[in-house]
Enzyme design. Structure first.
Site, PDB file in Angstrom:
ATOM      1  N   GLU A 177       0.836  -1.190   0.000  1.00 25.56           N
ATOM      2  CA  GLU A 177       0.000   0.000   0.000  1.00 25.56           C
ATOM      3  C   GLU A 177       0.875   1.246   0.000  1.00 25.56           C
ATOM      4  O   GLU A 177       1.961   1.256   0.580  1.00 25.56           O
ATOM      5  CB  GLU A 177      -0.891   0.007   1.240  1.00 25.56           C
ATOM      6  CG  GLU A 177      -1.822  -1.185   1.249  1.00 25.56           C
ATOM      7  CD  GLU A 177      -2.695  -1.271   2.484  1.00 25.56           C
ATOM      8  OE1 GLU A 177      -3.702  -1.972   2.445  1.00 25.56           O
ATOM      9  OE2 GLU A 177      -2.368  -0.638   3.500  1.00 25.56           O
ATOM     10  N   CYS A 237       3.768   8.518   1.315  1.00 31.67           N
ATOM     11  CA  CYS A 237       4.279   7.606   2.332  1.00 31.67           C
ATOM     12  C   CYS A 237       4.434   6.261   1.635  1.00 31.67           C
ATOM     13  O   CYS A 237       3.448   5.605   1.306  1.00 31.67           O
ATOM     14  CB  CYS A 237       3.268   7.555   3.470  1.00 31.67           C
ATOM     15  SG  CYS A 237       3.757   6.478   4.783  1.00 31.67           S
ATOM     16  N   CYS A 284       7.186  -5.475  15.301  1.00 32.20           N
ATOM     17  CA  CYS A 284       6.691  -4.554  16.340  1.00 32.20           C
ATOM     18  C   CYS A 284       5.230  -4.921  16.622  1.00 32.20           C
ATOM     19  O   CYS A 284       4.430  -5.048  15.692  1.00 32.20           O
ATOM     20  CB  CYS A 284       6.808  -3.102  15.891  1.00 32.20           C
ATOM     21  SG  CYS A 284       8.497  -2.677  15.416  1.00 32.20           S
ATOM     22  N   CYS A 292       2.015  -2.921  15.255  1.00 31.53           N
ATOM     23  CA  CYS A 292       2.014  -2.486  13.858  1.00 31.53           C
ATOM     24  C   CYS A 292       1.400  -3.566  12.966  1.00 31.53           C
ATOM     25  O   CYS A 292       1.810  -4.722  13.012  1.00 31.53           O
ATOM     26  CB  CYS A 292       3.456  -2.195  13.435  1.00 31.53           C
ATOM     27  SG  CYS A 292       3.652  -1.922  11.668  1.00 31.53           S
ATOM     28  N   SER A 303      12.638   6.516   7.713  1.00 24.61           N
ATOM     29  CA  SER A 303      12.307   6.171   9.089  1.00 24.61           C
ATOM     30  C   SER A 303      12.730   4.735   9.350  1.00 24.61           C
ATOM     31  O   SER A 303      12.380   3.828   8.598  1.00 24.61           O
ATOM     32  CB  SER A 303      10.794   6.317   9.284  1.00 24.61           C
ATOM     33  OG  SER A 303      10.409   5.839  10.558  1.00 24.61           O
ATOM     34  N   LEU A 343      11.356   5.219  18.293  1.00 24.75           N
ATOM     35  CA  LEU A 343      11.877   4.919  19.638  1.00 24.75           C
ATOM     36  C   LEU A 343      10.839   4.180  20.497  1.00 24.75           C
ATOM     37  O   LEU A 343      11.090   3.077  20.955  1.00 24.75           O
ATOM     38  CB  LEU A 343      12.291   6.242  20.284  1.00 24.75           C
ATOM     39  CG  LEU A 343      13.262   6.193  21.439  1.00 24.75           C
ATOM     40  CD1 LEU A 343      14.551   5.496  21.063  1.00 24.75           C
ATOM     41  CD2 LEU A 343      13.557   7.625  21.918  1.00 24.75           C
ATOM     42  N   ASN A 358      -2.423   4.178  16.558  1.00 24.93           N
ATOM     43  CA  ASN A 358      -3.575   3.839  15.722  1.00 24.93           C
ATOM     44  C   ASN A 358      -3.972   2.391  15.968  1.00 24.93           C
ATOM     45  O   ASN A 358      -3.113   1.536  16.184  1.00 24.93           O
ATOM     46  CB  ASN A 358      -3.222   4.021  14.239  1.00 24.93           C
ATOM     47  CG  ASN A 358      -2.970   5.478  13.901  1.00 24.93           C
ATOM     48  OD1 ASN A 358      -3.693   6.358  14.345  1.00 24.93           O
ATOM     49  ND2 ASN A 358      -1.926   5.730  13.116  1.00 24.93           N
ATOM     50  N   CYS A 418      -0.414   5.571  10.355  1.00 25.30           N
ATOM     51  CA  CYS A 418       0.860   4.918  10.646  1.00 25.30           C
ATOM     52  C   CYS A 418       0.610   3.539  11.213  1.00 25.30           C
ATOM     53  O   CYS A 418      -0.181   3.388  12.142  1.00 25.30           O
ATOM     54  CB  CYS A 418       1.609   5.695  11.725  1.00 25.30           C
ATOM     55  SG  CYS A 418       2.309   7.210  11.146  1.00 25.30           S
TER      56      CYS A 418
HETATM   57  N1  SAH Z   1       9.757   0.441   9.668  1.00 19.70           N
HETATM   58  C1  SAH Z   1       9.961   1.821   9.814  1.00 19.70           C
HETATM   59  C2  SAH Z   1       9.069   2.668   8.937  1.00 19.70           C
HETATM   60  C3  SAH Z   1       7.648   2.217   8.733  1.00 19.70           C
HETATM   61  S1  SAH Z   1       6.589   2.340  10.132  1.00 19.70           S
HETATM   62  C4  SAH Z   1       9.823   2.237  11.260  1.00 19.70           C
HETATM   63  O1  SAH Z   1       9.357   1.441  12.051  1.00 19.70           O
HETATM   64  O2  SAH Z   1      10.241   3.342  11.570  1.00 19.70           O
HETATM   65  C5  SAH Z   1       6.269   4.087  10.207  1.00 19.70           C
HETATM   66  C6  SAH Z   1       5.979   4.612  11.599  1.00 19.70           C
HETATM   67  O3  SAH Z   1       4.708   4.160  12.067  1.00 19.70           O
HETATM   68  C7  SAH Z   1       6.981   4.170  12.635  1.00 19.70           C
HETATM   69  O4  SAH Z   1       7.377   5.246  13.446  1.00 19.70           O
HETATM   70  C8  SAH Z   1       6.170   3.169  13.427  1.00 19.70           C
HETATM   71  O5  SAH Z   1       6.691   2.954  14.694  1.00 19.70           O
HETATM   72  C9  SAH Z   1       4.823   3.784  13.410  1.00 19.70           C
HETATM   73  N2  SAH Z   1       3.718   2.877  13.784  1.00 19.70           N
HETATM   74  C10 SAH Z   1       3.651   1.550  13.602  1.00 19.70           C
HETATM   75  N3  SAH Z   1       2.464   1.076  14.043  1.00 19.70           N
HETATM   76  C11 SAH Z   1       1.786   2.133  14.507  1.00 19.70           C
HETATM   77  C12 SAH Z   1       0.482   2.291  15.071  1.00 19.70           C
HETATM   78  N4  SAH Z   1      -0.342   1.256  15.240  1.00 19.70           N
HETATM   79  N5  SAH Z   1       0.087   3.531  15.435  1.00 19.70           N
HETATM   80  C13 SAH Z   1       0.920   4.595  15.255  1.00 19.70           C
HETATM   81  N6  SAH Z   1       2.151   4.518  14.723  1.00 19.70           N
HETATM   82  C14 SAH Z   1       2.583   3.289  14.362  1.00 19.70           C
HETATM   83 FE1  SF4 Z   2       8.060  -2.180  13.176  1.00 14.76          FE
HETATM   84 FE2  SF4 Z   2       8.194  -0.347  11.204  1.00 14.76          FE
HETATM   85 FE3  SF4 Z   2       8.188  -2.972  10.634  1.00 14.76          FE
HETATM   86 FE4  SF4 Z   2       5.982  -1.853  11.556  1.00 14.76          FE
HETATM   87  S1  SF4 Z   2       6.992  -1.404   9.634  1.00 14.76           S
HETATM   88  S2  SF4 Z   2       6.890  -3.833  12.219  1.00 14.76           S
HETATM   89  S3  SF4 Z   2       6.807  -0.341  12.967  1.00 14.76           S
HETATM   90  S4  SF4 Z   2       9.760  -1.870  11.779  1.00 14.76           S
END
Ligand code: SAH
Ligand code: SF4
Length: 343
Positions: free
Chosen positions: A90, A103, A114, A117, A192, A216, A291, A334
């Site tokens: 996406e 994005c 994570c 996510c 990022s 972070l 989110n 995000c």
């Molecule tokens: N993998 C990279 C970039 C993609 S994720 C990273 O983790 O930085 C983009 C951003 O969305 C990151 O800062 C991530 O921590 C954040 N993110 C992931 N899941 C989220 C959620 N459920 N709500 C808000 N931000 C989220």
């Molecule tokens: Fe973590 Fe970024 Fe991968 Fe989602 S996209 S699992 S926030 S590293």
């Protein structure tokens, strides 16, 4: 072969091997990236025989757009793309005043896991090529150009971990930055990362001019280990060392992302530890209330908590903003991208 996988130099050497002069490759490059052509017959500056050869050798689309949705407020849109090797990814476009931010995704799924996510929840399905990363930007650039508008910012905050697909991501940004083509300023691009330390070090060594953001989310290893499993491999002390090194060698500011999760990482104790960690670092913190995703129960912090957290950091000298939640109704916020759960 996808044409956006080729650098200008690679196109030059291809065309040279066909007996074409160098300026033909430049014309091709300008057609692709200045005029945003995506069919060979649009390249009217090129002779017919060359257009034919280009058509035989290259493809101009690796993605088919399956579904396209707009958020109700009209400020966010996203597209579900299917690649020719059947990956679903996406890409999101956000409108903020005059800004048009793409994005983009760097991987199908993500291996970092994570817990909060949606991309992490679906696991890793494959890397995108540099051309596939470029193509996502061109998709929206073409769409906007029909309205005399253009992309103003690019962030790698879609699906995937860009530093787990470093070469393709950086090559794609280099292609988009090329002065004879798309000519997109490095300062308007942000990478990022969740904190893949060797690649942060490489990014620093290479003197990259694109902005760097690090996700972070927690200021103690105990908590970060739970939320961001890669922390077990690349713990906070080493991560912050790499961030400090980046800032001192590049002379640039670094950003940190912090998804505020109700009752998990939104306490003043975490804020205090965060300010201790970031003390003296030229940085900026973006807070974003979490989110919702299917695989994670806790909810986003309230606006009041987010504001308190922000005030705390600010009063400790750390510039902090609360990011607007965007595109939640179309699962384009995000961490909500999973390429599957379309309403
Ligand atoms: N993998 C990279 C970039 C993609 S994720 C990273 O983790 O930085 C983009 C951003 O969305 C990151 O800062 C991530 O921590 C954040 N993110 C992931 N899941 C989220 C959620 N459920 N709500 C808000 N931000 C989220
Ligand atoms: Fe973590 Fe970024 Fe991968 Fe989602 S996209 S699992 S926030 S590293």
């Amino acid at each position: 072969m996808l044409i956006y996988d080729f650098t200008l130099e690679a196109l030059q050497s291809d065309l040279k091997s066909w007996g074409e002069p160098d300026y033909r490759a430049t014309q091709l490059w300008q057609g692709l990236y200045k005029h945003l052509y995506d069919t060979p017959n649009q390249f009217t500056t090129l002779p017919l025989h060359l257009r034919k050869k280009i058509e035989e050798r290259f493809t101009f689309h690796s993605f088919e757009s399956l579904i396209h949705v707009n958020s109700e407020d009209g400020e966010t849109e996203k597209v579900l793309l299917r690649s020719d090797d059947d990956q679903r990814i996406e890409t999101v476009l956000m409108y903020y005043d005059k800004r048009r931010t793409v994005c983009l995704s760097t991987q199908a799924g993500c291996a970092m896991g994570c817990v909060f996510c949606a991309t992490g929840q679906m696991g890793f399905h494959g890397n995108l090529s540099r051309g596939q990363i470029v193509e996502q930007v061109l998709y929206y650039a073409r769409k906007l150009s029909q309205r005399d508008d253009q992309v103003s910012n690019i962030v790698t905050m879609g699906m995937g971990e860009p530093f787990h697909n470093y070469d393709a991501t950086m090559d794609a940004l280099d292609i988009l930055n090329h002065p004879d083509g798309f000519n997109f300023g490095a300062r308007r691009m942000t990478v990022s990362t969740v904190g893949v330390i060797p690649m942060i070090e490489r990014f620093t060594r290479e003197g990259r001019r694109v902005n760097l953001a690090v996700s972070l989310h927690a200021a103690t290893n105990e908590l970060r280990d739970q939320l961001v499993p890669i922390n077990r491999k690349y713990p906070l002390e080493s991560l912050l060392r790499a961030c400090n090194e980046y800032v001192s060698l590049s002379g640039r500011r670094i950003s940190f992302e912090w998804a505020l999760i109700d009752g998990v990482n939104d306490s003043l104790e975490q804020a205090q530890k965060c300010s201790d960690l970031l003390k003296g670092l030229v940085c900026h913190v973006n807070l974003i209330p979490l989110n919702p995703t299917d695989g994670y129960a806790p909810s986003g912090a309230s606006q009041v908590t987010a504001t308190t957290f922000r005030h705390f950091l600010q009063s400790h000298g750390i510039p902090t903003t609360i990011r607007l939640r965007r595109g939640i109704d179309i699962h384009a916020g995000c961490g909500q991208l999973a390429g599957l759960n379309w309403k």
